[in-house]
Each structure stands twice: as structure tokens, then as C-alpha cells.
Design a protein around this motif. Structure first.
Motif, PDB file in Angstrom:
ATOM      1  N   THR A 346       0.830  -1.207   0.000  1.00  0.00           N
ATOM      2  CA  THR A 346       0.000   0.000   0.000  1.00  0.00           C
ATOM      3  C   THR A 346       0.864   1.257   0.000  1.00  0.00           C
ATOM      4  O   THR A 346       0.591   2.214  -0.745  1.00  0.00           O
ATOM      5  CB  THR A 346      -0.929  -0.014   1.224  1.00  0.00           C
ATOM      6  N   ARG A 350       1.298   4.206  -2.969  1.00  0.00           N
ATOM      7  CA  ARG A 350       1.168   5.648  -2.684  1.00  0.00           C
ATOM      8  C   ARG A 350       2.369   6.424  -3.212  1.00  0.00           C
ATOM      9  O   ARG A 350       2.250   7.584  -3.602  1.00  0.00           O
ATOM     10  CB  ARG A 350       1.026   5.876  -1.176  1.00  0.00           C
ATOM     11  N   LEU A 371      -4.970  -3.574  -1.128  1.00  0.00           N
ATOM     12  CA  LEU A 371      -5.042  -2.573  -2.189  1.00  0.00           C
ATOM     13  C   LEU A 371      -6.473  -2.342  -2.684  1.00  0.00           C
ATOM     14  O   LEU A 371      -6.709  -1.479  -3.529  1.00  0.00           O
ATOM     15  CB  LEU A 371      -4.149  -2.997  -3.365  1.00  0.00           C
TER      16      LEU A 371
END
Length: 420
Positions: A346, A350, A371
Motif C-alpha cells: 500500500t 502511494r 489494495l
């Protein structure tokens, strides 16, 4: 409108099935769990709903599988497939038999077949006995599997313990005579009240013959191998055009990363090959027990990402795995690794990572869930059973999700060349 609707009892098994269908000319999309109400039906020839039902309680596995069937029927699928592992992973209680029997009842049909054979990977069925290479399944490591110990290679007998209705066999002598002989034998068994039929297969030609023989079956069950014969049935019926673009995926640009949680021998070798050429960071489960320092991981990754792919892994040799499990317990050790790699995935996304390779079935499931991925379009095979994929959800991600034991030593490197 989709033609084939499949229900898979685990995540990477669903991917394996989709890859087989794509290789044989069907555009395939894999759904992650049963889609919520109102989720649009993807444009595909085949839809596969990936569940985590292989080792779930029987009642829970049946409930999830029936919910998947309801969604696939509403999506317009004409034929259905229940996918399980080529080693028939189950116990005397289930879940293969009870789920298949529940699907038979829901569809209102009298019979289905079972064929876990996948000769390309060394799985064959002869006289109803499952072989891995030249060894009976019960003489392999699967005899000692912690969740689904396969102590009996006679699948007619094994399946008979799981089902209420009669179990029969279409053996090599029938299968070798081709589709018409198989179809006639299945019809005779059906008239005798046999609902569940194991079907022998020693080579791909047998699998294609079985597929042709089952063109009118509403439900087929098996490993991904027997699915190779199904697309041709739809083409012969004028429902599926000849496709040269079934594996085409849209391009995805962004940073690249590998996340490895599997401790299989294949993954350990893949880690070793990759880290000779690219940066790698190893996670220690004993340290993870004190908490994941996510910022430390990302501080390490950021300067490397712009230069090329990075690897974050918890893979370790058997003696080290045993030491960690002795300290933390098997389940806690596994959960810590899955949760950590999911959190790192994750954070990487980002940061702009859009191309991910994930090693390990449980790790893949944890990453996909973290996700929020709902669906994957399946592309070309990287290695047998492991295709490149692209998410249908935003942001679009290119993913390669592999079972621990799959893939050649250079799989991680090859994946980035094959992914779009």
C-alpha cells in the motif's frame, strides 16, 4: 456477455485457470471475491470468482461458492466450472465434494465430472489414482500437508467420503477412445445414478477430449488443465470468435517492486537470482512481532525505486522458518509477514509504484485485499500458471501474483519484461 463462469477455491488457483483460458483464446477476468451488488459485469469471455474457501469450514465454503454461482448466473454465463488444486487438496469432510454437490443441487442437474490432472505440471490421473510425476500423491509431501493431508491417492474412494451421492470412474480405457466414448460412458453412469465421475487423463490430448465430451455439461470441476478443452466448444457453437488478442493488456507505467512472502524452494532461488542484480531488503518476522517500521522500509525504498525494481522479502530457508515458528507459532508468524507485506504494498503504491510482483498465495491474497482490488484482466503467461495481469480498478496496476512453488529461477526479472 460472458460464456464461462468459474468458481475457484483459492486466489492463485483462479489466476492459473484464467491463464489457461487465455492461452486457448478466451478473454478472462478474475474477480476477487463475490462482487458487491451493482458491480458492473466486465467485458470478457470468461469470469472467475476467486474465493478463499479451500480450507474454510464446509458450511462457509458452500455458502461462498453458492453466492459466487448466483452472481455468475446473473452475469449471463452459460457454463460453470469449479476450480480446485491439481493435487485435489481436501480432507475426508471436504471441501471439494460438498461444494460440487451443492452446485449440482443449485443448478438442478444430475452429474458432473472431476479431473484434477495437469500433465504439463506432472499431475496425471490413472485408474482413478492421482500421480505427481511417477509417484502416487499419497507418497509425496502432500501426505503431510498441515491443512489438507492427502493420505489416499484413490480419488474415487477419497471423493466418496465427501459426498452423499454415488461416485464413479471414466478410466483410461474409455478416455483413450475419444469424446464420443467418454460422452456415452458418462450417460450410462448418469442413468445408473452416478452423480460424481472421476475422469482419467495422462496427456493434454485426453484433457481436450474430455472438454469436447462435456460440451453440454452445465458444471465441470477440475484443475486448470481440463479447462483447455472448453474454449473450442464455444467456437464450434459459433459463440466465441477466433482471437489473437485474448492476452492483450493496456500498458502500465510506474515504479517496480517485488514482494515475497513464500518460503518455498522456488521462491528462495528467485530471491537469490534477483538480489544479485537489484536492491533487496529482508524482513525478520521476529522483528515484525515488535511492530513494522514502515517508514524505515520506505526510507530504504525511495532512493532505489527511481533506479529500477526493488525487492522486499521475508522468504527464508526451512531451518530458519522452523526457528521463527517455534518462537511465534505457525499462524502468527505467517500472519505477521502477510500483514507487513500488505502494508508495504500500500505504501509503495502511494509512492507511485504501479508494477508489482508478489510471491506466495497467501501473500498475494493479503496484498490484493489491502489494495482494494476487485478485478484483474488476465494477460500473457510469464511462466506456466502465472500470467501478467492488470487491475480494472483505479489506479491501474500491473501485477504478477504467483504461488510459491511456481516460476523459473529468473521469474522476478522475467515478469517485468512480460508485464505491459
Amino acid at each position: 456477455m460472458p460464456l464461462l463462469g468459474a468458481i475457484a477455491d483459492d486466489f492463485t488457483g483462479a489466476t492459473d485457470l484464467c491463464s489457461m483460458l487465455v492461452r486457448n483464446g478466451m478473454r478472462a477476468v478474475q474477480m476477487v471475491g463475490v462482487p458487491p451488488a451493482g458491480y458492473p459485469v466486465p467485458d470478457a469471455d470468461a469470469l472467475t470468482v476467486a474465493l478463499k474457501s479451500r480450507t474454510a469450514p464446509v458450511a462457509a465454503a458452500l455458502e461462498a461458492s453458492l453466492a459466487a454461482l448466483v452472481w455468475l448466473r446473473r452475469a449471463g454465463c452459460r457454463q460453470f466450472f469449479f476450480k480446485y488444486c491439481s493435487t485435489f487438496d481436501s480432507t475426508p469432510e471436504g471441501n471439494i465434494g460438498p461444494v460440487a454437490e451443492g452446485l449440482l443441487d443449485a443448478l438442478g442437474i444430475p452429474q458432473t465430472i472431476y479431473c484434477p490432472a495437469f500433465p504439463e505440471n506432472g499431475r496425471t490421473l490413472y485408474k482413478g489414482h492421482l500421480f505427481v510425476g511417477d509417484r502416487l500423491l499419497s507418497d509425496t509431501h502432500m501426505r503431510h500437508h498441515p491443512l489438507t493431508p492427502m493420505t489416499d491417492s484413490n480419488l474415487v474412494r477419497w471423493l466418496g467420503r465427501q459426498t452423499r451421492r454415488r461416485v464413479g470412474l471414466a478410466d483410461y480405457g474409455v478416455v483413450s477412445r475419444g469424446p464420443e466414448a467418454i460422452r456415452a460412458h458418462l450417460a450410462r453412469l448418469r442413468d445408473e445414478g452416478v452423480a460424481h465421475v472421476l475422469v482419467d487423463a495422462l496427456e493434454d490430448a485426453h484433457l481436450r477430449a474430455i472438454g469436447r465430451a462435456c460440451r453440454d455439461f452445465s458444471l465441470i470441476t477440475g484443475g486448470s488443465g481440463v479447462a483447455m478443452g472448453l474454449p473450442e466448444n464455444f467456437r464450434a457453437a459459433g459463440l466465441l470468435p477466433e482471437r489473437s488478442d485474448a492476452d492483450r493488456l493496456p500498458p502500465v507505467a510506474g515504479y517496480e517492486a517485488v514482494l515475497a512472502g513464500s518460503c518455498s524452494a522456488a521462491t528462495l532461488e528467485q530471491v537469490a537470482v534477483f538480489q544479485r542484480r537489484h536492491p533487496a531488503l529482508r524482513l525478520d518476522p521476529l522483528e515484525l512481532a515488535r511492530g513494522l517500521d514502515l517508514e524505515r522500509v520506505m526510507a530504504w525504498a525511495r532512493p532505489h525505486l527511481a533506479q529500477g525494481p526493488v525487492l522486499v522479502y521475508a522468504s527464508a530457508p526451512p531451518e530458519e522458518v522452523a526457528r521463527v515458528q517455534e518462537s511465534l507459532g505457525r499462524e502468527r508468524a505467517g500472519a505477521l509477514v502477510e500483514q507487513a507485506l500488505a502494508a508495504i504494498a500500500t505504501a509503495l503504491v502511494r509512492e507511485g509504484t504501479r508494477r508489482l510482483v508478489v510471491a506466495g498465495g497467501e501473500t498475494s491474497g493479503a496484498v490484493v485485499e489491502a489494495l482494494g482490488i476487485r478485478a484483474l484482466r488476465i494477460g500473457p503467461a510469464i511462466d506456466p500458471g502465472v500470467p501478467a495481469t492488470v487491475t480494472l480498478d483505479e489506479p491501474h496496476l500491473a501485477l504478477a501474483l504467483k504461488s510459491g512453488n511456481f516460476g523459473a529461477p529468473d521469474f522476478f526479472l522475467k515478469a517485468f519484461r512480460v508485464m505491459p
